[in-house]
Design a protein around this motif. Structure first.
Motif, mmCIF file in Angstrom:
data_model
loop_
_atom_site.group_PDB
_atom_site.id
_atom_site.type_symbol
_atom_site.label_atom_id
_atom_site.label_comp_id
_atom_site.label_asym_id
_atom_site.label_seq_id
_atom_site.Cartn_x
_atom_site.Cartn_y
_atom_site.Cartn_z
ATOM 1 N N GLY A 17 0.749 -1.226 0.080
ATOM 2 C CA GLY A 17 -0.079 -0.112 0.169
ATOM 3 C C GLY A 17 0.904 1.321 -0.059
ATOM 4 O O GLY A 17 2.020 1.189 0.143
ATOM 5 N N GLY A 18 0.325 2.450 -0.137
ATOM 6 C CA GLY A 18 0.913 3.473 -0.180
ATOM 7 C C GLY A 18 2.208 3.803 -1.364
ATOM 8 O O GLY A 18 2.996 4.544 -0.892
ATOM 9 N N GLY A 19 2.055 3.104 -2.390
ATOM 10 C CA GLY A 19 3.219 3.155 -3.337
ATOM 11 C C GLY A 19 4.362 2.178 -2.972
ATOM 12 O O GLY A 19 5.202 2.540 -3.543
ATOM 13 N N THR A 20 4.064 1.213 -2.279
ATOM 14 C CA THR A 20 5.339 0.443 -1.719
ATOM 15 C C THR A 20 5.064 -0.870 -2.085
ATOM 16 O O THR A 20 3.700 -1.559 -1.497
ATOM 17 N N THR A 21 5.866 -1.656 -2.578
ATOM 18 C CA THR A 21 5.763 -3.381 -2.754
ATOM 19 C C THR A 21 7.209 -3.774 -2.218
ATOM 20 O O THR A 21 8.342 -3.245 -1.966
ATOM 21 N N ARG A 22 7.077 -5.250 -1.503
ATOM 22 C CA ARG A 22 8.213 -5.927 -1.130
ATOM 23 C C ARG A 22 8.026 -7.272 -1.735
ATOM 24 O O ARG A 22 7.108 -7.959 -2.379
ATOM 25 N N ARG A 23 9.200 -7.750 -2.328
ATOM 26 C CA ARG A 23 9.681 -9.141 -2.974
ATOM 27 C C ARG A 23 10.907 -9.724 -2.061
ATOM 28 O O ARG A 23 11.864 -9.322 -1.744
ATOM 29 N N ILE A 24 10.383 -10.738 -1.335
ATOM 30 C CA ILE A 24 11.526 -11.700 -0.367
ATOM 31 C C ILE A 24 12.090 -12.248 -1.294
ATOM 32 O O ILE A 24 11.680 -12.921 -2.299
ATOM 33 N N LEU A 25 13.685 -12.215 -1.213
ATOM 34 C CA LEU A 25 14.580 -12.851 -2.180
ATOM 35 C C LEU A 25 14.933 -13.975 -1.379
ATOM 36 O O LEU A 25 14.487 -14.898 -0.641
ATOM 37 N N ALA A 26 16.217 -14.389 -1.333
ATOM 38 C CA ALA A 26 16.943 -15.585 -0.910
ATOM 39 C C ALA A 26 16.996 -15.152 0.666
ATOM 40 O O ALA A 26 17.255 -14.220 1.024
ATOM 41 N N TYR A 27 16.802 -16.655 1.136
ATOM 42 C CA TYR A 27 17.173 -16.194 2.721
ATOM 43 C C TYR A 27 17.399 -17.680 3.435
ATOM 44 O O TYR A 27 17.241 -18.747 2.760
ATOM 45 N N ASN A 28 17.998 -17.821 4.649
ATOM 46 C CA ASN A 28 18.064 -19.053 5.475
ATOM 47 C C ASN A 28 17.829 -18.639 6.897
ATOM 48 O O ASN A 28 17.415 -17.382 7.030
ATOM 49 N N ASP A 29 18.085 -19.350 7.969
ATOM 50 C CA ASP A 29 17.577 -18.776 9.120
ATOM 51 C C ASP A 29 18.439 -17.655 9.655
ATOM 52 O O ASP A 29 17.937 -16.828 10.752
ATOM 53 N N GLU A 30 19.534 -17.350 9.178
ATOM 54 C CA GLU A 30 20.699 -16.469 9.640
ATOM 55 C C GLU A 30 20.388 -15.084 8.890
ATOM 56 O O GLU A 30 21.021 -13.969 9.393
ATOM 57 N N LEU A 31 19.839 -15.073 7.501
ATOM 58 C CA LEU A 31 20.042 -13.890 6.776
ATOM 59 C C LEU A 31 18.945 -13.748 5.774
ATOM 60 O O LEU A 31 18.466 -15.002 5.178
ATOM 61 N N MET A 32 18.587 -12.681 5.401
ATOM 62 C CA MET A 32 17.361 -12.513 4.407
ATOM 63 C C MET A 32 17.513 -11.373 3.576
ATOM 64 O O MET A 32 17.774 -10.524 4.057
ATOM 65 N N SER A 33 17.349 -11.478 2.490
ATOM 66 C CA SER A 33 17.552 -10.192 1.556
ATOM 67 C C SER A 33 16.028 -9.967 0.856
ATOM 68 O O SER A 33 14.960 -11.094 0.498
ATOM 69 N N VAL A 34 15.670 -8.931 0.784
ATOM 70 C CA VAL A 34 14.242 -8.309 0.422
ATOM 71 C C VAL A 34 14.336 -6.788 -0.466
ATOM 72 O O VAL A 34 15.319 -6.013 -0.138
ATOM 73 N N GLU A 35 13.677 -7.120 -1.734
ATOM 74 C CA GLU A 35 13.832 -5.935 -2.275
ATOM 75 C C GLU A 35 12.402 -5.142 -2.055
ATOM 76 O O GLU A 35 11.345 -5.654 -2.074
ATOM 77 N N VAL A 36 12.660 -3.992 -2.018
ATOM 78 C CA VAL A 36 11.367 -2.956 -1.579
ATOM 79 C C VAL A 36 11.385 -1.830 -2.505
ATOM 80 O O VAL A 36 12.318 -1.114 -2.675
ATOM 81 N N ALA A 37 10.334 -1.529 -3.412
ATOM 82 C CA ALA A 37 10.239 -0.521 -4.516
ATOM 83 C C ALA A 37 9.133 0.472 -3.858
ATOM 84 O O ALA A 37 8.374 0.104 -3.295
ATOM 85 N N PHE A 38 9.877 1.719 -4.022
ATOM 86 C CA PHE A 38 8.850 2.751 -3.500
ATOM 87 C C PHE A 38 8.698 3.748 -4.598
ATOM 88 O O PHE A 38 9.426 4.090 -5.623
ATOM 89 N N GLU A 39 7.618 4.281 -4.786
ATOM 90 C CA GLU A 39 7.116 5.231 -5.593
ATOM 91 C C GLU A 39 7.697 6.677 -4.881
ATOM 92 O O GLU A 39 7.637 6.838 -3.732
ATOM 93 N N THR A 40 7.818 7.682 -5.807
ATOM 94 C CA THR A 40 8.167 9.181 -5.189
ATOM 95 C C THR A 40 6.901 9.567 -4.108
ATOM 96 O O THR A 40 5.760 9.264 -4.463
ATOM 97 N N GLY A 41 7.542 9.716 -2.753
ATOM 98 C CA GLY A 41 6.684 10.309 -1.849
ATOM 99 C C GLY A 41 6.436 9.231 -0.745
ATOM 100 O O GLY A 41 5.583 9.420 0.123
ATOM 101 N N SER A 42 6.413 7.919 -1.352
ATOM 102 C CA SER A 42 5.984 6.985 -0.451
ATOM 103 C C SER A 42 7.039 6.966 0.918
ATOM 104 O O SER A 42 7.997 7.258 1.031
ATOM 105 N N VAL A 43 6.288 6.392 2.014
ATOM 106 C CA VAL A 43 6.868 6.367 3.309
ATOM 107 C C VAL A 43 7.022 4.979 3.913
ATOM 108 O O VAL A 43 6.186 4.341 3.866
ATOM 109 N N GLY A 44 8.324 4.658 4.425
ATOM 110 C CA GLY A 44 8.340 3.469 4.950
ATOM 111 C C GLY A 44 8.194 3.970 6.311
ATOM 112 O O GLY A 44 9.471 4.550 6.766
#
Length: 110
Positions: A17-44
């Motif tokens: 919502g609010g112009g933001t998306t998330r895509r979980i990438l590779a992970y294991n118990d100790e580490l996780m990578s996540v791609e987060v895309a934002f439109e201009t003005g979006s707030v985390g």
């Protein structure tokens, strides 16, 4: 393959919502990578969690605040957020962050 492989297009895109998306990438118990895309003005929104987080700017521009201090980040810049510190971001120019968490975010997998 002994590691967890994540083919980008095979990973589910989650609309936050609010112009933001998330895509979980590779992970294991100790580490996780996540791609987060934002439109201009979006707030985390400012939040905390027990994970150490590294955010790397793949594209765009962000005002990234950690514990009340703001850094202006662009492509190639990165920031480490220690466990438990309040942090959030405002997207100044449409872009994508690569977030890495230690340990993995079990809450993202639910």
């Amino acid at each position: 393959m002994k590691g967890h492989v994540a083919m980008h297009d095979a990973q589910r895109l989650i609309d936050l919502g609010g112009g933001t998306t998330r895509r979980i990438l590779a992970y294991n118990d100790e580490l996780m990578s996540v791609e987060v895309a934002f439109e201009t003005g979006s707030v985390g929104a400012v939040h905390t969690h027990p994970h150490t987080q590294l955010s790397y700017v793949l594209s765009g521009r962000f005002d990234y605040t950690v514990d009340g201090e703001t850094a202006h980040l662009g492509p190639g810049d990165s920031i480490v957020v220690p466990s438990g510190l309040p942090h959030g971001t405002v997207c100044v120019e449409k872009g994508v962050l690569l977030d890495v968490f230690n340990p993995k975010r079990d809450d993202f997998l639910k």
